[in-house]
Design a protein around this motif. Structure first.
Motif, PDB file in Angstrom:
ATOM      1  N   LEU A 173      12.049   3.275 -15.820  1.00 56.98           N
ATOM      2  CA  LEU A 173      13.235   3.654 -16.811  1.00 56.98           C
ATOM      3  C   LEU A 173      13.876   2.389 -17.023  1.00 56.98           C
ATOM      4  CD1 LEU A 173      15.414   5.644 -17.575  1.00 56.98           C
ATOM      5  CD2 LEU A 173      16.450   5.279 -15.419  1.00 56.98           C
ATOM      6  N   THR A 174      14.136   2.255 -18.500  1.00 61.43           N
ATOM      7  CA  THR A 174      14.831   1.181 -18.903  1.00 61.43           C
ATOM      8  C   THR A 174      16.071   1.382 -19.686  1.00 61.43           C
ATOM      9  OG1 THR A 174      13.666   1.126 -21.030  1.00 61.43           O
ATOM     10  CG2 THR A 174      12.548   0.099 -19.338  1.00 61.43           C
ATOM     11  N   LEU A 175      16.774   0.331 -20.012  1.00 59.98           N
ATOM     12  CA  LEU A 175      17.936   0.361 -20.687  1.00 59.98           C
ATOM     13  C   LEU A 175      17.974  -0.963 -21.738  1.00 59.98           C
ATOM     14  CD1 LEU A 175      20.716   1.693 -21.208  1.00 59.98           C
ATOM     15  CD2 LEU A 175      21.761   0.244 -19.834  1.00 59.98           C
ATOM     16  N   ALA A 176      17.774  -0.596 -22.898  1.00 63.36           N
ATOM     17  CA  ALA A 176      17.810  -1.696 -23.782  1.00 63.36           C
ATOM     18  C   ALA A 176      16.596  -2.694 -23.451  1.00 63.36           C
ATOM     19  CB  ALA A 176      19.112  -2.699 -23.831  1.00 63.36           C
ATOM     20  N   GLY A 177      15.607  -1.988 -22.994  1.00 64.16           N
ATOM     21  CA  GLY A 177      14.036  -2.820 -22.627  1.00 64.16           C
ATOM     22  C   GLY A 177      14.172  -3.493 -21.125  1.00 64.16           C
ATOM     23  N   GLN A 178      15.294  -3.326 -20.730  1.00 66.12           N
ATOM     24  CA  GLN A 178      15.334  -4.053 -19.147  1.00 66.12           C
ATOM     25  C   GLN A 178      15.172  -3.009 -18.217  1.00 66.12           C
ATOM     26  OE1 GLN A 178      16.236  -7.373 -18.649  1.00 66.12           O
ATOM     27  NE2 GLN A 178      15.527  -7.211 -20.941  1.00 66.12           N
ATOM     28  N   PRO A 179      14.171  -3.435 -17.109  1.00 66.54           N
ATOM     29  CA  PRO A 179      13.869  -2.374 -16.198  1.00 66.54           C
ATOM     30  C   PRO A 179      14.932  -2.085 -15.209  1.00 66.54           C
ATOM     31  CG  PRO A 179      13.278  -4.678 -15.535  1.00 66.54           C
ATOM     32  CD  PRO A 179      13.692  -4.712 -16.963  1.00 66.54           C
ATOM     33  N   VAL A 180      15.094  -0.787 -14.871  1.00 64.64           N
ATOM     34  CA  VAL A 180      16.278   0.022 -14.023  1.00 64.64           C
ATOM     35  C   VAL A 180      15.821   0.571 -12.892  1.00 64.64           C
ATOM     36  CG1 VAL A 180      18.187   1.347 -13.932  1.00 64.64           C
ATOM     37  CG2 VAL A 180      17.809   0.249 -16.169  1.00 64.64           C
ATOM     38  N   LEU A 181      14.899   1.348 -13.117  1.00 62.98           N
ATOM     39  CA  LEU A 181      14.345   1.954 -12.105  1.00 62.98           C
ATOM     40  C   LEU A 181      12.757   2.235 -12.298  1.00 62.98           C
ATOM     41  CD1 LEU A 181      16.742   5.331 -11.482  1.00 62.98           C
ATOM     42  CD2 LEU A 181      16.298   3.576  -9.901  1.00 62.98           C
ATOM     43  N   ALA A 182      12.092   2.364 -11.173  1.00 67.92           N
ATOM     44  CA  ALA A 182      10.542   2.453 -11.396  1.00 67.92           C
ATOM     45  C   ALA A 182       9.969   2.963 -10.235  1.00 67.92           C
ATOM     46  CB  ALA A 182       9.971   0.870 -11.558  1.00 67.92           C
ATOM     47  N   HIS A 183       9.110   3.822 -10.451  1.00 65.87           N
ATOM     48  CA  HIS A 183       8.220   4.544  -9.479  1.00 65.87           C
ATOM     49  C   HIS A 183       6.846   3.925  -9.307  1.00 65.87           C
ATOM     50  CE1 HIS A 183       6.951   8.457  -7.301  1.00 65.87           C
ATOM     51  NE2 HIS A 183       6.519   7.517  -6.663  1.00 65.87           N
ATOM     52  N   LEU A 184       6.652   2.977  -8.189  1.00 67.65           N
ATOM     53  CA  LEU A 184       5.356   2.324  -8.248  1.00 67.65           C
ATOM     54  C   LEU A 184       4.570   2.892  -7.385  1.00 67.65           C
ATOM     55  CD1 LEU A 184       7.038  -1.463  -7.973  1.00 67.65           C
ATOM     56  CD2 LEU A 184       6.255   0.169 -10.038  1.00 67.65           C
ATOM     57  N   PRO A 185       3.249   3.313  -7.745  1.00 71.04           N
ATOM     58  CA  PRO A 185       2.279   3.900  -6.789  1.00 71.04           C
ATOM     59  C   PRO A 185       1.548   3.005  -5.901  1.00 71.04           C
ATOM     60  CG  PRO A 185       1.432   3.757  -9.153  1.00 71.04           C
ATOM     61  CD  PRO A 185       2.732   3.308  -9.123  1.00 71.04           C
ATOM     62  N   GLY A 186       1.155   3.426  -4.710  1.00 69.91           N
ATOM     63  CA  GLY A 186       0.544   2.410  -3.657  1.00 69.91           C
ATOM     64  C   GLY A 186      -0.276   1.522  -4.158  1.00 69.91           C
ATOM     65  N   GLY A 187      -1.189   1.992  -5.309  1.00 69.30           N
ATOM     66  CA  GLY A 187      -1.984   0.857  -5.529  1.00 69.30           C
ATOM     67  C   GLY A 187      -1.507  -0.293  -6.659  1.00 69.30           C
ATOM     68  N   PHE A 188      -0.296  -0.182  -6.793  1.00 73.88           N
ATOM     69  CA  PHE A 188       0.386  -1.000  -7.679  1.00 73.88           C
ATOM     70  C   PHE A 188       0.776  -2.441  -6.764  1.00 73.88           C
ATOM     71  CE2 PHE A 188       3.778  -2.962 -10.113  1.00 73.88           C
ATOM     72  CZ  PHE A 188       3.412  -2.514 -11.570  1.00 73.88           C
ATOM     73  N   GLY A 225       0.557  -1.257  -0.002  1.00 75.64           N
ATOM     74  CA  GLY A 225      -0.048  -0.042  -0.083  1.00 75.64           C
ATOM     75  C   GLY A 225       0.760   1.220  -0.174  1.00 75.64           C
ATOM     76  N   ARG A 226       2.136   0.924   0.121  1.00 74.36           N
ATOM     77  CA  ARG A 226       3.044   2.474   0.091  1.00 74.36           C
ATOM     78  C   ARG A 226       3.756   2.696  -1.133  1.00 74.36           C
ATOM     79  NH1 ARG A 226       7.084   4.687   4.462  1.00 74.36           N
ATOM     80  NH2 ARG A 226       8.124   6.437   3.491  1.00 74.36           N
ATOM     81  N   ALA A 227       3.713   3.740  -1.788  1.00 69.31           N
ATOM     82  CA  ALA A 227       4.675   3.820  -2.948  1.00 69.31           C
ATOM     83  C   ALA A 227       6.050   3.612  -2.846  1.00 69.31           C
ATOM     84  CB  ALA A 227       4.407   5.266  -3.579  1.00 69.31           C
ATOM     85  N   ALA A 228       6.558   2.924  -3.808  1.00 71.11           N
ATOM     86  CA  ALA A 228       8.188   2.663  -3.786  1.00 71.11           C
ATOM     87  C   ALA A 228       8.674   2.961  -4.952  1.00 71.11           C
ATOM     88  CB  ALA A 228       8.285   1.315  -3.267  1.00 71.11           C
ATOM     89  N   VAL A 229       9.925   3.523  -5.000  1.00 79.97           N
ATOM     90  CA  VAL A 229      10.875   3.478  -6.058  1.00 79.97           C
ATOM     91  C   VAL A 229      11.749   2.284  -5.886  1.00 79.97           C
ATOM     92  CG1 VAL A 229      12.883   5.031  -7.119  1.00 79.97           C
ATOM     93  CG2 VAL A 229      10.909   6.031  -6.063  1.00 79.97           C
ATOM     94  N   ILE A 230      11.696   1.629  -6.925  1.00 79.02           N
ATOM     95  CA  ILE A 230      12.587   0.182  -6.800  1.00 79.02           C
ATOM     96  C   ILE A 230      13.670   0.322  -7.798  1.00 79.02           C
ATOM     97  CG2 ILE A 230      10.632  -1.072  -5.862  1.00 79.02           C
ATOM     98  CD1 ILE A 230      10.403  -2.393  -8.850  1.00 79.02           C
ATOM     99  N   ALA A 231      14.934  -0.086  -7.707  1.00 77.01           N
ATOM    100  CA  ALA A 231      16.213   0.029  -8.364  1.00 77.01           C
ATOM    101  C   ALA A 231      16.679  -1.293  -8.459  1.00 77.01           C
ATOM    102  CB  ALA A 231      16.826   1.217  -7.613  1.00 77.01           C
ATOM    103  N   SER A 232      17.114  -1.685  -9.809  1.00 75.86           N
ATOM    104  CA  SER A 232      17.923  -2.919  -9.977  1.00 75.86           C
ATOM    105  C   SER A 232      19.336  -2.572  -9.648  1.00 75.86           C
ATOM    106  CB  SER A 232      17.818  -3.421 -11.067  1.00 75.86           C
ATOM    107  OG  SER A 232      18.577  -4.386 -11.534  1.00 75.86           O
ATOM    108  N   ASP A 233      19.764  -3.294  -8.753  1.00 71.64           N
ATOM    109  CA  ASP A 233      21.185  -3.165  -8.373  1.00 71.64           C
ATOM    110  C   ASP A 233      22.067  -4.037  -9.546  1.00 71.64           C
ATOM    111  OD1 ASP A 233      21.166  -6.077  -7.891  1.00 71.64           O
ATOM    112  OD2 ASP A 233      21.750  -5.893  -5.680  1.00 71.64           O
ATOM    113  N   GLY A 234      21.737  -4.390 -10.602  1.00 76.85           N
ATOM    114  CA  GLY A 234      22.472  -4.951 -11.648  1.00 76.85           C
ATOM    115  C   GLY A 234      22.880  -3.628 -12.474  1.00 76.85           C
ATOM    116  N   TYR A 235      22.574  -2.293 -12.252  1.00 77.21           N
ATOM    117  CA  TYR A 235      22.830  -1.166 -12.860  1.00 77.21           C
ATOM    118  C   TYR A 235      23.191   0.116 -12.046  1.00 77.21           C
ATOM    119  CZ  TYR A 235      20.389  -3.496 -16.637  1.00 77.21           C
ATOM    120  OH  TYR A 235      19.845  -4.326 -17.717  1.00 77.21           O
TER     121      TYR A 235
END
Length: 373
Positions: free
Chosen positions: A74-89, A46-56
């Motif tokens: 945010l993607t690089l070559a189609g791969q997920p790098v950073l995302a801001h996910l709202p609370g409802g996600f 229920g809480r928004a989060a910015v998630i980051a792949s530690d592979g980048y």
């Protein structure tokens, strides 16, 4: 009504990579904390989060951009790098998908392709395409170089921008791996700054120049070390900028005093006039810069391209030191002092004219905005 909590910052994955002597996840959390995010080991329902792949690894400018864009990936070559996910996600599901390198679960989010986007960075006075690079635990240097370059101001003097950019990178990298904090670098630099003053005062110009240039390099290193390791602090920022602002007039005063000991004295009244021109011109230029920022919300050096180009050589400490070194090559520190005074007056005229032109444009109803915006 309660204020909405900022999103959590969560790194996902298990990369063993280390950057500037610290593991990539810790560094990412430090960067996130600098912009007011709360780091957490896992997302909360229920809480928004910015998630980051530690592979980048990524420029901090990307994190700021993603934070202000809920529902963005945010993607690089189609791969997920950073995302801001709202609370409802389904935040936990998104974190698991990013850890696995899968972009499909983010289908409902807006997408930014890192390969195609440019961003403005007012703090560092530049507009560019911020870096996003995959992390190779066996070879972190390419990412460290990119992070170091990302911490560099786009508009500054020529010596900082070109002469010691690479040596300062190696010093920054060494200091980070040795566990030396930025405030220690600032303190060592301050001692060298004082030593340069003493040497100039007694006419030991070449020794003073050596101490001064060492200080000038460390003046670059401390800021880059703080940004690259995520260890900036209000105290460090105050000390760094305070020393930068205060010491130049004292150096020029010491240079003028040392002329007699060196054997090239100037007539006292004439020397005092030159010193007044240098110190007064320096203060007046700083005032003009402050007025411009207050009136137009940006540095005068980023208004138009000519202002950024002139910043390379304007009469600040580093260009003035280059003039003095050139004069010392012919054994005439007195001539160097005269040339610094002349260049200070010319630079002051340039900036005064630019401020007047900006005011005139604004009064006619025109816009005054940065060319890098």
């Amino acid at each position: 009504m309660p204020t909405q909590r900022p999103p959590l910052f969560v790194t996902v994955g298990s990369s063993p990579a280390r950057l500037f002597g610290i593991d990539a996840g810790t560094r990412a959390c430090r960067i996130a904390a600098r912009i007011g995010l709360e780091c957490a080991p896992a997302p909360e329902d229920g809480r928004a989060a910015v998630i980051a792949s530690d592979g980048y690894a990524w420029d901090p400018a990307w994190l700021k951009e993603i934070v202000r864009r809920p529902g963005t990936l945010l993607t690089l070559a189609g791969q997920p790098v950073l995302a801001h996910l709202p609370g409802g996600f389904a935040v936990a599901d998104g974190a698991a998908a990013m850890a696995a390198g899968r972009a499909e679960p983010f289908a409902g989010l807006d997408r930014l392709a890192a390969e195609n986007i440019e961003l403005s960075n007012a703090e560092l006075r530049k507009r560019d395409r911020p870096f996003v690079l995959p992390l190779d635990p066996a070879n972190p240097e390419p990412v460290e170089r990119a992070a170091y370059d990302a911490a560099y101001k786009g508009v500054t003097d020529a010596l900082t921008l070109y002469l010691w950019r690479r040596p300062a990178f190696h010093l920054t990298r060494w200091a980070a791996r040795a566990g030396i904090d930025p405030n220690t670098v600032t303190a060592v630099g301050a001692l060298l700054c004082l030593l340069a003053f003493i040497l100039f005062w007694n006419g030991y110009y070449w020794s003073g120049i050596a101490a001064g240039f060492a200080f000038m390099v460390l003046d670059t290193v401390d800021g880059k070390l703080a940004r690259c390791t995520g260890t900036s602090s209000p105290l460090g920022n105050f000390l760094d900028h305070g020393i930068d602002l205060v010491h130049p007039p004292f150096w020029w005063w010491a240079w003028a005093h040392g002329l007699a000991a060196y054997g090239t004295p100037l007539e006292p009244v004439y020397a005092a006039m030159l010193l007044a021109a240098i110190v007064g011109g320096y203060i007046a230029q700083r005032v003009i810069e402050g007025v411009f920022i207050r009136r137009f919300g940006m540095h005068i050096h980023v208004w138009q391209r000519i202002d950024s180009q002139f910043r390379l050589v304007t009469a600040r400490r580093n260009p003035n030191m280059a003039i003095l070194v050139a004069a010392m090559l012919i054994g005439r520190p007195d001539v160097g002092f005269e040339l610094v005074a002349l260049w200070t007056v010319l630079s002051l005229i340039f900036h005064a004219v630019r401020l007047a032109q900006a005011n005139a444009r604004a009064e006619r109803g025109g816009t005054v905005e940065s060319w890098i915006a």
